[in-house]
Design a protein around this motif. Structure first.
Motif, PDB file in Angstrom:
ATOM      1  N   GLY A  73       8.672  -4.421 -18.884  1.00  0.00           N
ATOM      2  CA  GLY A  73      10.036  -4.319 -19.390  1.00  0.00           C
ATOM      3  C   GLY A  73      10.838  -5.577 -19.119  1.00  0.00           C
ATOM      4  N   ASP A 129      18.003  -6.614 -18.123  1.00  0.00           N
ATOM      5  CA  ASP A 129      19.254  -7.178 -18.639  1.00  0.00           C
ATOM      6  C   ASP A 129      19.920  -7.931 -17.495  1.00  0.00           C
ATOM      7  N   THR A 174      10.498   7.726 -22.631  1.00  0.00           N
ATOM      8  CA  THR A 174      11.621   6.820 -22.373  1.00  0.00           C
ATOM      9  C   THR A 174      11.124   5.390 -22.171  1.00  0.00           C
ATOM     10  N   ASP A 222      13.758   2.646 -22.526  1.00  0.00           N
ATOM     11  CA  ASP A 222      14.943   1.903 -22.103  1.00  0.00           C
ATOM     12  C   ASP A 222      15.727   2.775 -21.118  1.00  0.00           C
ATOM     13  N   ARG A 258      14.908  -2.657 -20.344  1.00  0.00           N
ATOM     14  CA  ARG A 258      14.430  -2.229 -21.655  1.00  0.00           C
ATOM     15  C   ARG A 258      12.933  -2.517 -21.804  1.00  0.00           C
ATOM     16  N   GLY A 259      12.269  -1.649 -22.587  1.00  0.00           N
ATOM     17  CA  GLY A 259      10.879  -1.892 -22.959  1.00  0.00           C
ATOM     18  C   GLY A 259       9.877  -1.605 -21.863  1.00  0.00           C
ATOM     19  N   VAL A 311      20.442  -2.320 -16.487  1.00  0.00           N
ATOM     20  CA  VAL A 311      19.686  -1.850 -17.653  1.00  0.00           C
ATOM     21  C   VAL A 311      18.343  -2.565 -17.692  1.00  0.00           C
ATOM     22  N   ASP A 360      18.231   7.903 -19.743  1.00  0.00           N
ATOM     23  CA  ASP A 360      17.541   7.388 -20.924  1.00  0.00           C
ATOM     24  C   ASP A 360      18.599   6.698 -21.779  1.00  0.00           C
ATOM     25  N   LEU A 361      18.555   5.385 -21.844  1.00  0.00           N
ATOM     26  CA  LEU A 361      19.596   4.603 -22.511  1.00  0.00           C
ATOM     27  C   LEU A 361      19.759   5.017 -23.970  1.00  0.00           C
ATOM     28  N   ASN A 362      18.662   5.355 -24.637  1.00  0.00           N
ATOM     29  CA  ASN A 362      18.718   5.671 -26.063  1.00  0.00           C
ATOM     30  C   ASN A 362      19.249   7.082 -26.330  1.00  0.00           C
ATOM     31  N   TYR A 404      26.524  -2.132 -19.960  1.00  0.00           N
ATOM     32  CA  TYR A 404      26.876  -0.925 -20.693  1.00  0.00           C
ATOM     33  C   TYR A 404      28.327  -0.604 -20.357  1.00  0.00           C
ATOM     34  N   THR A 423       9.934  -3.054 -12.978  1.00  0.00           N
ATOM     35  CA  THR A 423       9.319  -4.052 -13.859  1.00  0.00           C
ATOM     36  C   THR A 423       7.956  -4.495 -13.344  1.00  0.00           C
TER      37      THR A 423
END
Length: 826
Positions: free
Chosen positions: A393, A396, A335, A337, A229-230, A227, A275-277, A210, A388
């Motif tokens: 998730g 990255d 959340t 990501d 995700r998911g 990062v 929260d990445l989004n 990022y 994880t």
């Protein structure tokens, strides 16, 4: 810092039979203040057992749901228990405290009839056992946790020992399991495992996960991020993590947040999860700009200061760096990501920000004490692995690491310094070994070149290393023998004089007071100083105790008059107060003093240059009087205090200071805050050292004091110190007494005439005193008559009349030559 003993044992091999007293002693000897050591098992008394719910009957007719249960507790017959919780079913294992037991807080459990049924014990919730804040449901144990009747303490987490210590501000590394375990390894010579070495963290990649720009690398010298995700937003924190957080006094919130709190406790590295989004554009790390605002996680909208560090995206500040995150980017229940951030922030900046906004978060407490700058990547690797593992998730592979950390400076240490400072013999090898145990790299022989580890930002000077040698070498081994004191000469002449002056005034009815040296900017106006009066120029404190009194006094009178007013308000009417203390007279300079470090003593030139702007601080004496000097009574009428008493106070003080009364002169003068017509200048050998008299009516009104309040102030440092003199021999021969009346101009001070008489009369004169002042037109225009009593005495004989008259005539001739005086009646 609060944690559990079982967690500490993960990283240090403590003795198996370690007692609370042994642990207390070890922590205390390491320099920590032990707040408490609590055996959780002892907090619940009596039988706390595992029970299996056999039957549940729903009771009706009550305002809230009530259940009547039978529970197998390993006894001959099941226990009947009434319970209000609804989060358990038949067949579940629960924690039951039987009649006669006692819960934390002194709540005793008995058998009683309630809701129309007999209840023999209680099915316990986490809150009732002191394990958390959950009140709505009881603890439901895993199906294979234990058998009915077994002790429930180890199953529910009450078999541990909780340790809470107070950490000194210079030892931030101890605010973590990593630091505490390392310290205990010193005390018990035990094997230590550094949790920071449990994983191998990847370094920065060419492309970050990022975009981040750090504008201020002083406030933030390292910024790292990963990062994921998911992730599953509903994933719960594992039980072992929740239990350890609760044992450390931290509430479980969600898996991502719990992970950051857990690693902060374990490693000492605070982290933040975004929260990445919800982020908009790249992140910028910078100082706040004037007028910027941020609503923090506690829901408070805060106006930011230019010293605050903030993390921003395209919308503006989203986090008050190192202290608390913002609402707009925080983790949410949905959340999926996340951006995990671990940085290193300036300790001074964090401390000031936390106090400015009154936000003393757990993270801020650690940052202001100092955090290891080499932990960021390790903490992030641990965080993504735990996240994880429990929430799934995708990680990255890219890693952000902006690193501007400056390596610790090497300190040169004389190997003999610990011995000289501590009083115990430490050879060079011992010093090297002890410093190596705290993580220092030691090279060289004399001097030793010592490089502190990254987690010890408090080790800055040789004396810090000496403290570590004393601490790890054992405080208890240091003998409690005071070092030999250097011989002293007692009080200095100035100190003796100040004590003599204070004692003399106290013996004459004055009461000593002690005022704060701080005054308001309006004090100069209250005292009536002219616009060009140098006493208006005062030193202003950068950080005053009170914003209303930011200046240092240039005269003792303003605080002393305030004390007088306060005592008048409490019903006192006849007051005579005095105070001795320093005043502060600024020296105006156009340049700043030189910056001086702590690695060496300043040179004479540096010391002189620095002192050019240090305010002059002469020692003053001041008195204030109001009311009656002599009270009225059956013995006669009273006498109000007047300007004459203030002048007499100056004479008393100067006499106690060793000044011959013949050297003191009093003359009319004009100086604020005194009344122009009732002010006297007090001089010693012709040099004015103070003033006394009646205060100006405007000053009396400004301070709300009674009319004719009088005051005196002397500069004691301007009074010459008397030399050590031999006591005069006391003559046993009779004195010769002669009175003289001299006609002089009205403007001639009587004290000056006394001095000239004494000088002209010679060694035979013992005393001269004024006993009459007469003014009349018959004497001539602008003339006055001064009558003096002269006492003559010789040390070895009785004076003849001729000798006495000759000495008198010599004295009168001297006055005539100086002031044109004539004998009255001649």
């Amino acid at each position: 810092m609060k944690t559990s003993l079982s967690w500490l044992r993960d990283y240090v091999e403590l003795p198996a039979g370690l007692t609370a007293d042994q642990l207390d002693e070890a922590l205390t000897n390491l320099g920590m203040e032990v707040e408490s050591i609590v055996d959780q098992g002892a907090t619940v008394k009596g039988d706390l057992v595992v029970g299996r719910v056999l039957t549940i009957e729903e009771l009706t007719g009550f305002k809230k749901p009530i259940r009547f249960t039978t529970v197998d507790v390993g006894r001959d017959a099941p226990q009947e228990i009434v319970c209000g919780a609804r989060n358990f079913s038949e067949g579940d294992l629960v924690a039951v405290i039987l009649p006669g037991g006692e819960l934390p807080g002194g709540f005793t459990i008995g058998a009683r009839k309630t809701y129309g049924r007999q209840s023999n014990g209680m099915i316990c919730s986490a809150a009732e056992l002191g394990l958390g804040d959950e009140h709505d449901g009881i603890i439901v144990l895993p199906a294979d946790a234990a058998a009915p009747g077994d002790d429930a303490r180890p199953v529910v987490g009450l078999a541990d020992v909780l340790v809470e210590v107070e950490i000194t501000p210079d030892r931030g590394y101890e605010m973590s399991l990593r630091g505490l375990a390392r310290e205990l390894s010193y005390a018990f010579s035990a094997a230590y495992t550094d949790p920071a070495t449990l994983v191998s963290a990847p370094g920065a990649t060419a492309t970050p996960p990022y975009a981040v720009n750090v504008e201020d690398t002083v406030g933030c010298d390292r910024f790292s991020a990963r990062v994921v995700r998911g992730i599953d937003p509903n994933a719960a924190s594992p039980a072992w993590m929740r239990e350890r957080l609760v044992a450390s006094g931290i509430r479980s919130i969600s898996l991502p947040v719990d992970i950051t709190n857990y690693l902060m406790l374990e490693l000492g590295q605070p982290m933040h999860v975004f929260d990445l989004n919800r982020l908009s554009g790249g992140l910028v790390v910078r100082r706040a700009r004037p007028g910027e605002k941020l609503t923090t996680l506690d829901g408070v909208a805060r106006v930011l200061d230019a010293e605050d560090m903030v993390i921003c995206d395209d919308t503006g500040p989203i986090s008050l760096a190192a202290v608390m995150g913002g609402e707009t980017s925080e983790w949410q229940p949905d959340t999926v990501d996340v951006l995990l951030e671990a940085a290193h922030w300036d300790a001074v900046m964090v401390g000031r920000t936390a106090r400015r906004h009154k936000l003393f978060s757990e993270a801020a407490k650690r940052w202001e004490r100092g955090v290891d700058p080499q932990l960021t990547l390790v903490a992030l690797e641990r965080a993504v692995r735990i996240l994880t593992e429990h929430a799934g998730g995708t990680v990255d592979d890219r890693v952000l690491d902006i690193d501007h950390v400056v390596a610790p400076a090497t300190i040169e240490l004389d190997p003999g310094l610990p011995t000289r400072r501590i009083g115990l013999a430490y050879n060079s090898d011992q010093v090297t070994e002890l410093l190596g145990r705290v993580g220092c790299t030691v090279t060289g022989v004399d001097p030793l070149a010592v490089t502190p580890p990254s987690w010890r930002p408090d080790l800055l000077a040789p004396i810090d290393l000496v403290e570590e040698v004393a601490r790890l070498g054992g405080y208890n081994d240091i003998p409690s023998i005071l070092p030999p004191a250097r011989g002293g000469s007692g009080l200095t002449p100035s100190q003796r004089r100040r004590r003599s002056v204070g004692r003399a005034l106290a013996e004459n009815g004055y009461v000593e007071v002690l005022s704060y040296p701080f005054v308001a900017p309006t004090a100069a106006d209250q005292l009536g100083y002219p616009a060009d009066d140098p006493r208006r120029s005062a030193v202003r404190l950068t950080n005053p105790l009170s914003e209303t009194d930011p200046l240092l006094r240039t005269s003792l009178l303003a605080p002393l008059l305030g004390t007088l007013k306060r005592n008048l308000g409490r019903g006192r009417r006849d007051l005579a107060l005095f105070e001795t203390g320093t005043v502060f007279l600024p020296r105006l300079a156009s340049t700043a003093p030189p910056a001086m470090g702590v690695d060496r003593a300043p040179t004479d030139e540096e010391w002189a240059e620095a002192n050019t702007i240090v305010p002059a601080q002469p020692w003053h004496l001041a008195v204030v009087l109001t009311g009656d000097a002599d009270p009225a009574g059956w013995w006669g009428p009273g006498r109000p205090a007047s300007w004459a008493d203030a002048i007499e106070a100056a004479r008393i003080a100067l006499s106690a200071a060793g000044i011959d009364p013949a050297r003191v002169s009093v003359a009319a003068a004009e100086l604020a805050p005194w009344h122009p017509g009732r002010c006297a200048a007090i001089a010693v050998d012709g040099t004015v050292v103070g003033h006394a008299g009646e205060l100006h009516p405007a000053v009396v009104s400004a301070f709300e004091l009674p009319k004719r309040t009088s005051a005196m102030e002397l500069d004691l440092d301007a009074v010459p110190l008397p030399p050590v003199t031999q006591a005069k021999r006391i003559s046993s021969f009779p004195p010769a007494l002669i009175d003289v009346a001299l006609i002089v101009d009205r403007g001639v001070p009587a004290a000056d005439v006394s001095l000239v008489l004494a000088g002209g009369a010679g060694d035979l004169l013992e005393t001269v005193s004024l006993f009459d002042l007469y003014e009349s037109d018959q004497l001539g225009e602008d003339k006055k008559s001064l009558a003096y009593k002269l006492t003559f005495r010789a040390p070895d004989r009785t004076l003849t009349t001729e000798e006495t008259l000759a000495a008198r005539d010599a004295a009168v001739t001297a006055v005539a030559a100086r002031f044109g005086a004539t004998l009255r009646g001649a």
